[in-house]
Design a protein around this motif. Structure first.
Motif, PDB file in Angstrom:
ATOM      1  N   LEU A  28       0.825  -1.206   0.000  1.00 55.61           N
ATOM      2  CA  LEU A  28       0.000   0.000   0.000  1.00 55.61           C
ATOM      3  C   LEU A  28       0.867   1.267   0.000  1.00 55.61           C
ATOM      4  O   LEU A  28       0.543   2.241  -0.675  1.00 55.61           O
ATOM      5  CB  LEU A  28      -0.969  -0.003   1.174  1.00 55.61           C
ATOM      6  N   ILE A  29       1.968   1.234   0.747  1.00 59.14           N
ATOM      7  CA  ILE A  29       2.894   2.377   0.741  1.00 59.14           C
ATOM      8  C   ILE A  29       3.509   2.537  -0.649  1.00 59.14           C
ATOM      9  O   ILE A  29       3.591   3.657  -1.184  1.00 59.14           O
ATOM     10  CB  ILE A  29       3.981   2.211   1.830  1.00 59.14           C
ATOM     11  N   PHE A  30       3.915   1.425  -1.261  1.00 58.61           N
ATOM     12  CA  PHE A  30       4.478   1.474  -2.613  1.00 58.61           C
ATOM     13  C   PHE A  30       3.443   1.970  -3.617  1.00 58.61           C
ATOM     14  O   PHE A  30       3.767   2.757  -4.511  1.00 58.61           O
ATOM     15  CB  PHE A  30       5.000   0.089  -3.008  1.00 58.61           C
ATOM     16  N   THR A  31       2.203   1.518  -3.478  1.00 62.77           N
ATOM     17  CA  THR A  31       1.130   1.977  -4.367  1.00 62.77           C
ATOM     18  C   THR A  31       0.908   3.476  -4.209  1.00 62.77           C
ATOM     19  O   THR A  31       0.725   4.198  -5.192  1.00 62.77           O
ATOM     20  CB  THR A  31      -0.174   1.207  -4.071  1.00 62.77           C
ATOM     21  N   TRP A  83      -6.645  13.727  -3.851  1.00 65.15           N
ATOM     22  CA  TRP A  83      -6.622  12.778  -2.735  1.00 65.15           C
ATOM     23  C   TRP A  83      -7.720  11.732  -2.877  1.00 65.15           C
ATOM     24  O   TRP A  83      -7.566  10.614  -2.416  1.00 65.15           O
ATOM     25  CB  TRP A  83      -6.713  13.518  -1.409  1.00 65.15           C
ATOM     26  N   MET A  84      -8.806  12.081  -3.548  1.00 63.41           N
ATOM     27  CA  MET A  84      -9.870  11.106  -3.775  1.00 63.41           C
ATOM     28  C   MET A  84      -9.377  10.011  -4.720  1.00 63.41           C
ATOM     29  O   MET A  84      -9.607   8.828  -4.477  1.00 63.41           O
ATOM     30  CB  MET A  84     -11.110  11.805  -4.357  1.00 63.41           C
ATOM     31  N   THR A  85      -8.682  10.389  -5.770  1.00 64.92           N
ATOM     32  CA  THR A  85      -8.123   9.415  -6.711  1.00 64.92           C
ATOM     33  C   THR A  85      -7.112   8.512  -6.019  1.00 64.92           C
ATOM     34  O   THR A  85      -7.106   7.293  -6.222  1.00 64.92           O
ATOM     35  CB  THR A  85      -7.451  10.139  -7.892  1.00 64.92           C
ATOM     36  N   ILE A  86      -6.263   9.098  -5.202  1.00 65.87           N
ATOM     37  CA  ILE A  86      -5.250   8.323  -4.477  1.00 65.87           C
ATOM     38  C   ILE A  86      -5.924   7.348  -3.513  1.00 65.87           C
ATOM     39  O   ILE A  86      -5.542   6.173  -3.436  1.00 65.87           O
ATOM     40  CB  ILE A  86      -4.272   9.263  -3.756  1.00 65.87           C
ATOM     41  N   ALA A  87      -6.938   7.802  -2.789  1.00 60.73           N
ATOM     42  CA  ALA A  87      -7.642   6.936  -1.838  1.00 60.73           C
ATOM     43  C   ALA A  87      -8.349   5.781  -2.557  1.00 60.73           C
ATOM     44  O   ALA A  87      -8.283   4.627  -2.104  1.00 60.73           O
ATOM     45  CB  ALA A  87      -8.646   7.751  -1.031  1.00 60.73           C
ATOM     46  N   ILE A  88      -8.985   6.063  -3.667  1.00 59.77           N
ATOM     47  CA  ILE A  88      -9.664   5.011  -4.436  1.00 59.77           C
ATOM     48  C   ILE A  88      -8.639   3.996  -4.950  1.00 59.77           C
ATOM     49  O   ILE A  88      -8.873   2.783  -4.894  1.00 59.77           O
ATOM     50  CB  ILE A  88     -10.485   5.629  -5.586  1.00 59.77           C
ATOM     51  N   THR A  89      -7.508   4.479  -5.424  1.00 58.52           N
ATOM     52  CA  THR A  89      -6.455   3.587  -5.911  1.00 58.52           C
ATOM     53  C   THR A  89      -5.953   2.675  -4.798  1.00 58.52           C
ATOM     54  O   THR A  89      -5.766   1.471  -5.003  1.00 58.52           O
ATOM     55  CB  THR A  89      -5.284   4.403  -6.487  1.00 58.52           C
ATOM     56  N   LEU A  90      -5.756   3.222  -3.602  1.00 64.70           N
ATOM     57  CA  LEU A  90      -5.277   2.420  -2.478  1.00 64.70           C
ATOM     58  C   LEU A  90      -6.307   1.373  -2.051  1.00 64.70           C
ATOM     59  O   LEU A  90      -5.944   0.225  -1.758  1.00 64.70           O
ATOM     60  CB  LEU A  90      -4.913   3.326  -1.300  1.00 64.70           C
ATOM     61  N   VAL A  91      -7.568   1.738  -2.029  1.00 59.61           N
ATOM     62  CA  VAL A  91      -8.611   0.784  -1.644  1.00 59.61           C
ATOM     63  C   VAL A  91      -8.710  -0.343  -2.671  1.00 59.61           C
ATOM     64  O   VAL A  91      -8.773  -1.529  -2.309  1.00 59.61           O
ATOM     65  CB  VAL A  91      -9.975   1.502  -1.468  1.00 59.61           C
ATOM     66  N   ALA A 125      -5.701  -2.664  -2.300  1.00 63.60           N
ATOM     67  CA  ALA A 125      -5.802  -3.544  -1.124  1.00 63.60           C
ATOM     68  C   ALA A 125      -6.804  -4.670  -1.364  1.00 63.60           C
ATOM     69  O   ALA A 125      -6.534  -5.835  -1.042  1.00 63.60           O
ATOM     70  CB  ALA A 125      -6.214  -2.726   0.102  1.00 63.60           C
ATOM     71  N   VAL A 126      -7.944  -4.347  -1.952  1.00 54.61           N
ATOM     72  CA  VAL A 126      -8.954  -5.371  -2.232  1.00 54.61           C
ATOM     73  C   VAL A 126      -8.419  -6.384  -3.239  1.00 54.61           C
ATOM     74  O   VAL A 126      -8.610  -7.602  -3.073  1.00 54.61           O
ATOM     75  CB  VAL A 126     -10.261  -4.714  -2.734  1.00 54.61           C
ATOM     76  N   LEU A 127      -7.752  -5.908  -4.282  1.00 58.15           N
ATOM     77  CA  LEU A 127      -7.202  -6.820  -5.288  1.00 58.15           C
ATOM     78  C   LEU A 127      -6.115  -7.721  -4.699  1.00 58.15           C
ATOM     79  O   LEU A 127      -6.092  -8.931  -4.971  1.00 58.15           O
ATOM     80  CB  LEU A 127      -6.648  -6.041  -6.478  1.00 58.15           C
ATOM     81  N   MET A 128      -5.217  -7.154  -3.908  1.00 58.92           N
ATOM     82  CA  MET A 128      -4.154  -7.969  -3.314  1.00 58.92           C
ATOM     83  C   MET A 128      -4.732  -9.018  -2.382  1.00 58.92           C
ATOM     84  O   MET A 128      -4.350 -10.192  -2.436  1.00 58.92           O
ATOM     85  CB  MET A 128      -3.152  -7.080  -2.566  1.00 58.92           C
ATOM     86  N   GLN A 129      -5.639  -8.608  -1.534  1.00 57.49           N
ATOM     87  CA  GLN A 129      -6.262  -9.546  -0.601  1.00 57.49           C
ATOM     88  C   GLN A 129      -7.090 -10.575  -1.364  1.00 57.49           C
ATOM     89  O   GLN A 129      -7.018 -11.767  -1.091  1.00 57.49           O
ATOM     90  CB  GLN A 129      -7.141  -8.782   0.399  1.00 57.49           C
ATOM     91  N   GLY A 130      -7.864 -10.120  -2.324  1.00 58.72           N
ATOM     92  CA  GLY A 130      -8.743 -11.019  -3.059  1.00 58.72           C
ATOM     93  C   GLY A 130      -7.990 -12.005  -3.932  1.00 58.72           C
ATOM     94  O   GLY A 130      -8.298 -13.194  -3.938  1.00 58.72           O
ATOM     95  N   VAL A 131      -6.987 -11.530  -4.657  1.00 57.03           N
ATOM     96  CA  VAL A 131      -6.270 -12.414  -5.569  1.00 57.03           C
ATOM     97  C   VAL A 131      -5.387 -13.399  -4.812  1.00 57.03           C
ATOM     98  O   VAL A 131      -5.466 -14.608  -5.038  1.00 57.03           O
ATOM     99  CB  VAL A 131      -5.431 -11.597  -6.585  1.00 57.03           C
ATOM    100  N   PHE A 132      -4.552 -12.896  -3.914  1.00 57.92           N
ATOM    101  CA  PHE A 132      -3.595 -13.784  -3.265  1.00 57.92           C
ATOM    102  C   PHE A 132      -4.239 -14.699  -2.223  1.00 57.92           C
ATOM    103  O   PHE A 132      -3.992 -15.899  -2.207  1.00 57.92           O
ATOM    104  CB  PHE A 132      -2.452 -12.984  -2.628  1.00 57.92           C
ATOM    105  N   VAL A 133      -5.057 -14.149  -1.352  1.00 58.15           N
ATOM    106  CA  VAL A 133      -5.604 -14.950  -0.256  1.00 58.15           C
ATOM    107  C   VAL A 133      -6.842 -15.720  -0.688  1.00 58.15           C
ATOM    108  O   VAL A 133      -6.925 -16.936  -0.518  1.00 58.15           O
ATOM    109  CB  VAL A 133      -5.899 -14.047   0.966  1.00 58.15           C
ATOM    110  N   SER A 134      -7.809 -15.040  -1.260  1.00 58.25           N
ATOM    111  CA  SER A 134      -9.067 -15.695  -1.581  1.00 58.25           C
ATOM    112  C   SER A 134      -8.988 -16.561  -2.838  1.00 58.25           C
ATOM    113  O   SER A 134      -9.395 -17.729  -2.824  1.00 58.25           O
ATOM    114  CB  SER A 134     -10.168 -14.651  -1.766  1.00 58.25           C
TER     115      SER A 134
END
Length: 162
Positions: free
Chosen positions: A120-123, A135-143, A146-155
């Motif tokens: 997330l820091i790197f992103t 900041w809205m674009t940055i926040a959406i990108t971070l969310v 995070a969802v993609l990393m969690q969803g792809v790797f873990v789920s």
């Protein structure tokens, strides 16, 4: 300018070639209990890195040949030394070096804070380097990251995050 880009492209290709041997030492999917083994992702990245480095090298050589044919040789009076100092050291001209530094920091940070937080820091840093200012674009990108990393790797792949 072409010499710098050529050196950078050669560095990228060299990095991919040198990193191939250690990457092949990772276990394959047949050697671990996950659907996709630890070797797949780094090997995919190395193939992409090598391919893009070769493409950058080819484009740079093509542009250099076109520039030599279409323009006469520049005199020392019109060289980069006459460019203003502010344009020589702008973020746009050194962005690729900042990305490399961020990738090294990401690798080191991952060991201390974990994969998700370091990613997330790197992103965040990558989004800023690519020019996002809202900041809205940055926040959406971070969310989304995070969802993609969690969803792809873990789920999806069943690979626990370190």
């Amino acid at each position: 300018m072409h010499a710098r880009i050529t050196l950078f492209a050669l560095g990228v290709v060299s990095l991919a070639v040198v990193s191939l041997y250690p990457t092949l030492q990772f276990p394959s999917s047949a050697q671990v209990s996950t659907f996709i083994g630890p070797r797949v992702w780094p090997l995919t990245l190395l193939i992409v890195l090598f391919t893009l480095g070769i493409i950058l090298l080819a484009i740079t050589w093509r542009d250099r040949k076109q520039a030599l044919v279409s323009e006469p040789q520049t005199t020392p009076d019109t060289s980069a030394e006459t460019a203003p100092a502010s344009s020589r050291f702008s973020l746009g001209r050194t962005r690729h070096w900042w990305f490399i530094a961020a990738a090294v920091a990401y690798t080191l940070l991952m060991q201390s804070v974990g994969f998700l937080i370091a990613s997330l820091i790197f992103t965040f840093i990558g989004t800023l380097l690519l020019g996002a200012r809202s900041w809205m674009t940055i926040a959406i990108t971070l969310v989304i990251a995070a969802v993609l990393m969690q969803g792809v790797f873990v789920s999806l792949l069943g690979i626990p995050m370190p």
